[in-house]
Design an enzyme around this catalytic site. Structure first.
Site, mmCIF file in Angstrom:
data_model
loop_
_atom_site.group_PDB
_atom_site.id
_atom_site.type_symbol
_atom_site.label_atom_id
_atom_site.label_comp_id
_atom_site.label_asym_id
_atom_site.label_seq_id
_atom_site.Cartn_x
_atom_site.Cartn_y
_atom_site.Cartn_z
ATOM 1 N N GLU A 67 0.829 -1.212 0.000
ATOM 2 C CA GLU A 67 0.000 0.000 0.000
ATOM 3 C C GLU A 67 0.861 1.259 0.000
ATOM 4 O OE1 GLU A 67 -2.773 -0.635 3.286
ATOM 5 O OE2 GLU A 67 -4.081 -1.759 1.927
ATOM 6 N N ASP A 87 -8.345 -8.887 4.311
ATOM 7 C CA ASP A 87 -8.109 -7.745 5.203
ATOM 8 C C ASP A 87 -9.194 -7.626 6.270
ATOM 9 O OD1 ASP A 87 -7.012 -5.488 6.272
ATOM 10 O OD2 ASP A 87 -7.618 -4.143 4.660
ATOM 11 N N GLU A 115 -12.781 -1.907 11.733
ATOM 12 C CA GLU A 115 -12.779 -1.179 10.464
ATOM 13 C C GLU A 115 -13.863 -1.674 9.509
ATOM 14 O OE1 GLU A 115 -8.995 -1.579 8.520
ATOM 15 O OE2 GLU A 115 -9.691 -0.682 6.651
HETATM 16 C C1 GCV Z 1 -2.582 0.725 8.383
HETATM 17 C C2 GCV Z 1 -6.081 -1.945 5.537
HETATM 18 C C3 GCV Z 1 -6.511 -0.665 6.182
HETATM 19 C C4 GCV Z 1 -5.369 0.320 6.258
HETATM 20 C C5 GCV Z 1 -4.209 -0.350 6.995
HETATM 21 C C6 GCV Z 1 -3.830 -1.606 6.242
HETATM 22 C C7 GCV Z 1 -2.717 -2.370 6.930
HETATM 23 O O1 GCV Z 1 -5.823 -1.758 4.190
HETATM 24 O O2 GCV Z 1 -7.583 -0.129 5.460
HETATM 25 O O3 GCV Z 1 -5.816 1.463 6.932
HETATM 26 O O4 GCV Z 1 -3.109 0.514 7.094
HETATM 27 O O5 GCV Z 1 -4.949 -2.457 6.176
HETATM 28 O O6 GCV Z 1 -3.051 -3.306 7.632
HETATM 29 O O7 GCV Z 1 -1.567 -2.041 6.743
#
Ligand code: GCV
Length: 741
Positions: free
Chosen positions: A330, A404, A432
């Site tokens: 990411e 995720d 989340e």
């Molecule tokens: C901290 C998901 C979440 C992100 C998070 C990522 C991760 O994509 O939406 O906010 O980033 O996981 O675990 O690194």
């Protein structure tokens, strides 16, 4: 230190009224201490700050038994941890029994409570050999006859073990357990039990729904908010022994001297409670704060920079735990930017930490947008081949599922696939993808399901829990992480019930074989009331809650169908944008004929990443658990399910069932009115109303969308969505909390 208990409301009105307590009436003349103490649980102005450590008076019947055993305490108070244990005991007993115990060095009483280690207590010394078997954090609670006294002993090899034992004892008292013939031997199954805070240095918490960060970086290190101590107490009560202070999407500044001094101040507060501080490290820090031109892990200057950085950190924080790294994921920098492997990257930092005994927790949450492979397969493709290539102090931190933190996922295929590498479990405690803080969703059931999943790699019984606790492959270095749901909200977690998720994580981290139901019951007893008329319905709500959320959000194996970016609410129509695997249509693949992601051999073949016995089950549409049907299979809308219903009808049935379950939780909660303190009852009731509305929204928006794709009529007896699809698609939430920045 800030009062950890709750404020008592003692209005003149109360004193002049006849009080009703536990069904009995008392004239006001009788009010005084007796009634107040018996009713305390129902008149306290509870705001949730005390978590599960409320220490309200126990029922008079048991109080007498406890008093008899625990009226006098013999405990050492030479070290900070010894003092923390004694203080907790005094705080607990004062609240639970109405008076502080006598603390002495020598007993005059017949009954005595003894705390200590073989070194700190002559009472405990005879048990040295036995305590050795419990390890550095284990403890023994025992009722025994010692030197002519009736002793309740909280004994351990170390002070930390004693502290953990005190919390266990207090838990027994809070849940109304008997102390007769007490015999408890405990040691943790997993070595590193760690919270991950996704807290940014500006106070924003990524995916945080409980206010801002608990860490006030601005006033640290000079001001150490008493709340930091309460945070440490709460974690120690569960046996959590580490905390990663900053977001895995890390800012290199957290490794500068200014921020290290702040982290050191927090480490000083946490140390007496057995909690080590860790930091998320940004892989490119040597460039950003070190002035180097590269962060290449094979570059000698880079290696020196990390070694010196580790030396600098350990000079400030001698028991620093180590680093957590998110790399090449990411948009985060990583070793692949230099053509190196994840093992090269992890070993670079592992080597820097090794001389100090630190560990390197390298995340496996890796997927690249330029790789056309099914996202669910990418972490395995990246890491499985690196098994055995990591330094002994490196752990690979793997999310529970391959995508995720979805409401339901199959277990991650890396579990069981890397026998030569310690794999840490990463759970998300913050919700989340599960309705943020306002949906009552107890995650104990989700964690239990993931830990009990059988990888079959070494035959039946090769559970994920056994991979994580090291027993399957003989690892001594083991770990489990939970992405914290803690913020500066007065409730800590944003809602009263979300505290249960912090609690369940900690309890399962200590012993992954515990049942989610038992954990829910002890949490409910401590958080609300040990009265079985409260515990039973609360536990029923909790145990049904996760499946309810799966039903109204992502039934039958659907996943990642929420709104874009902030993930608040439904968004099955999400399409386009920077990358396909951030859209919903990528995951559900619905068209006129059917729905679901074909991950069988004919599809993306993700099933082949599991051991053959598991792959065969997942890959066979007749054998796959229906709860994961659409995760692994693309099936026609009229595919028959075990209920006899066609898929479309079954899907709508699940959505509706989820909403009904929330309504059932509301009814249960309403029935508890009057048995619980009003402030917390009111807030939970309000949040359940939010949840009901949002469950209905999820159901209606999802049905409207999928109906627009398949053109099918509503199944018999199902109410159509009240709005056209365009209504749901037009909803915007620019300020939804927790979004990444
Ligand atoms: C901290 C998901 C979440 C992100 C998070 C990522 C991760 O994509 O939406 O906010 O980033 O996981 O675990 O690194």
């Amino acid at each position: 230190m800030e009062s950890f208990g709750s404020v008592y409301i003692l209005s003149t009105r109360m004193l002049t009224l006849t009080l009703r307590c536990n069904g009995r009436r008392h004239g006001w003349l009788l009010v005084a201490a007796l009634v107040l103490s018996a009713c305390m649980g129902s008149v306290r102005a509870e705001d949730g700050y005390a978590l599960w450590m409320r220490y309200v008076p126990v029922a008079p019947g048991v109080a007498h038994e406890y008093q008899r055993h625990l009226g006098e305490v013999i405990a050492p108070d030479q070290t900070a941890t010894q003092r923390a244990a004694l203080e907790e005991l005094q705080r607990g007993l004062s609240g639970l029994l109405g008076s502080a115990p006598r603390v002495s060095t020598e007993s005059a009483a017949n009954h005595v409570l003894v705390l200590g280690t073989p070194e700190s207590s002559r009472w405990v010394a005879p048990f040295r050999q036995e305590l050795e078997t419990l390890g550095g954090e284990g403890y023994l609670l025992r009722q025994a006859r010692v030197a002519g006294h009736d002793v309740v002993m909280v004994a351990a090899r170390t002070d930390i073990g004693v502290l953990y034992g005190v919390f266990h004892l207090l838990r027994l008292l809070q849940t109304g357990a008997s102390l007769e013939n007490l015999e408890v031997r405990q040691s943790p199954a997993i070595k590193l039990r760690v919270l991950n805070h996704w807290d940014n240095l500006d106070g924003h918490v990524e995916r945080g729904y409980a206010g801002g960060s608990l860490w006030d970086w601005h006033t640290l290190p000079d001001w150490q908010d008493p709340r930091y101590t309460d945070y440490a107490r709460a974690n120690a009560s569960l046996g959590i022994n580490g905390t990663v202070l900053n977001n895995v999407n890390a800012n290199a500044l957290s490794l500068t001297p200014t921020y290290l001094a702040k982290a050191a101040a927090l480490a000083d507060v946490f140390r007496p409670y057995g909690i080590r501080v860790y930091l998320s490290a940004r892989f490119s820090a040597p460039i950003e704060i070190g002035g180097l031109r590269t962060a290449d892990p094979l570059d000698a200057d880079v290696q020196r920079w990390w070694r010196e950085k580790a030396d600098e950190i350990y000079a400030l924080i001698p028991d620093f735990g180590g680093f957590l790294v998110k790399a090449n994921s990411e948009g985060q920098p990583g070793p692949q930017d230099y053509g190196r492997s994840h093992a090269d990257g992890a070993n670079l930092l592992g080597d820097a930490l090794a001389p100090h005994g630190g560990v390197m927790m390298w995340r496996a949450f890796v997927y690249a947008h330029d790789v056309p492979q099914d996202r669910a397969k990418q972490a395995y493709s990246e890491f499985a081949g690196l098994d055995g290539a990591f330094r002994p102090n490196v752990l690979l931190q793997v999310k529970n599922g391959p995508i995720d933190f979805q409401p339901r996922e199959p277990f991650h295929p890396l579990f069981g696939a890397m026998p030569h590498t310690p794999l840490m479990m990463e759970f998300q405690i913050t919700k989340e993808y599960l309705g943020f803080a306002t949906h009552l969703v107890y995650l104990g059931s989700l964690y239990e399901e993931a830990l009990n999943a059988d990888t079959h790699v070494n035959g039946e019984g090769s559970t994920v829990a056994r991979v994580v606790d090291g027993s399957l492959d003989g690892h001594a270095l083991t770990g489990i992480a939970g992405v914290a749901n803690i913020g500066n909200s007065r409730t800590w977690s944003g809602s009263h019930f979300d505290q249960a998720n912090w609690y369940a994580f900690g309890r399962l981290a200590w012993d992954p074989r515990q049942s989610a139901r038992d954990i829910a019951a002890e949490w409910a007893a401590m958080t609300f009331s040990p009265d079985s008329e409260v515990v039973r319905p609360v536990v029923e709500m909790m145990m049904a809650s996760r499946e309810a959320a799966v039903d109204y959000m992502t039934p039958l194996g659907l996943h990642h169908v929420m709104a874009r970016g902030h993930h608040y609410g439904p968004g099955p129509w999400v399409d386009g944008g920077p990358r396909a695997d951030w859209t919903s249509v990528y995951y559900h693949r619905a068209d006129r004929n059917g729905i679901g992601f074909d991950r069988t051999r004919q599809g993306s073949d993700a099933v082949s990443q599991y051991a053959p016995a598991v792959a065969q089950g997942f890959g066979d549409v007749a054998r796959v658990p229906e709860s994961l049907l659409l995760w692994f299979h693309h099936v026609p809308w009229d595919h028959r399910l075990r209920s006899g219903r066609p898929l479309w009808d079954e899907l709508v049935h699940h959505y509706t069932r989820g909403v009904r379950q929330v309504q059932a939780m509301q009814a249960t909660w309403d029935s508890l009115q009057g048995r619980l303190d009003a402030p917390r009852h009111r807030q939970v009731a309000a949040f359940l109303r939010i949840q009901e509305n949002e469950a209905q929204w999820w159901r209606d928006a999802s049905v409207a969308y999928f109906q627009s794709i398949n053109g099918r009529p509503m199944p018999d007896g199902e109410v159509p969505p009240p709005h056209p699809l365009s209504y749901y698609q037009a909803l915007q939430f620019p300020f939804a909390p927790g979004d990444g920045r």
